[in-house]
Scaffold this active site. Sequence first.
Site, PDB file in Angstrom:
ATOM      1  N   VAL A 133       0.842  -1.201   0.000  1.00  0.00           N
ATOM      2  CA  VAL A 133       0.000   0.000   0.000  1.00  0.00           C
ATOM      3  C   VAL A 133       0.881   1.256   0.000  1.00  0.00           C
ATOM      4  O   VAL A 133       0.579   2.232  -0.686  1.00  0.00           O
ATOM      5  CB  VAL A 133      -0.964   0.003   1.211  1.00  0.00           C
ATOM      6  CG1 VAL A 133      -1.786   1.297   1.246  1.00  0.00           C
ATOM      7  CG2 VAL A 133      -1.890  -1.212   1.162  1.00  0.00           C
ATOM      8  N   CYS A 134       1.973   1.223   0.738  1.00  0.00           N
ATOM      9  CA  CYS A 134       2.822   2.405   0.927  1.00  0.00           C
ATOM     10  C   CYS A 134       3.276   3.076  -0.373  1.00  0.00           C
ATOM     11  O   CYS A 134       3.179   4.298  -0.484  1.00  0.00           O
ATOM     12  CB  CYS A 134       4.037   2.061   1.777  1.00  0.00           C
ATOM     13  SG  CYS A 134       3.610   1.488   3.434  1.00  0.00           S
TER      14      CYS A 134
END
Length: 183
Positions: free
Chosen positions: A52-53
């Site tokens: 996700v980052c």
Amino acid sequence: MSDKRMVAKQAPRFEMEAVMPDKEFGKVSLEEIMKADKWTVLFFYPMDFTHVCPTEITSLSDRYDEFEDLDAEIIGVSTDTIHTHKAWINTSRDDNGLGELKYALAADTNHSVSRDYGVLIEEEGIALRGLFIISPEGELMYSVVNHNNIGRDVDETLRVLQALQTGGLCPANWKPGQETLQP
């Protein structure tokens, strides 16, 4: 995690090692951003080389000019080292890397800044997804913290920054250019 209120108080000061936009090692400091009379968008993420980052980090970088136009400096922070940050930046976006970034990625390796901002998961040594907007005077104006499996919305961050900069009362669903409320 701290249960103490932080919004509408002076933000915890910090200085951290970071990988700068030119890929060199340097330092980022809230005091220096304040001296430049800029807003600070400080965001925490759990770890480099995760899924996700990079979507958040690259989305903020792709829209960096909009933040710059609003006199805001972005700083991304995790508890990883500057060397891990640099390796991730040097990895192409096609390979789950970051590629070019327009703002600094800071290393909170001793966890003190994550702890000061109440986002450290002590038992894991990583930060939750916390986002903080700090005024040029050092006042913490906005704070949102969410679970690590949910990415943040760049449009909403920009909207909140612009709302704060009006100095007025902004109703629900306010958008830049709309009138603020009269007290």
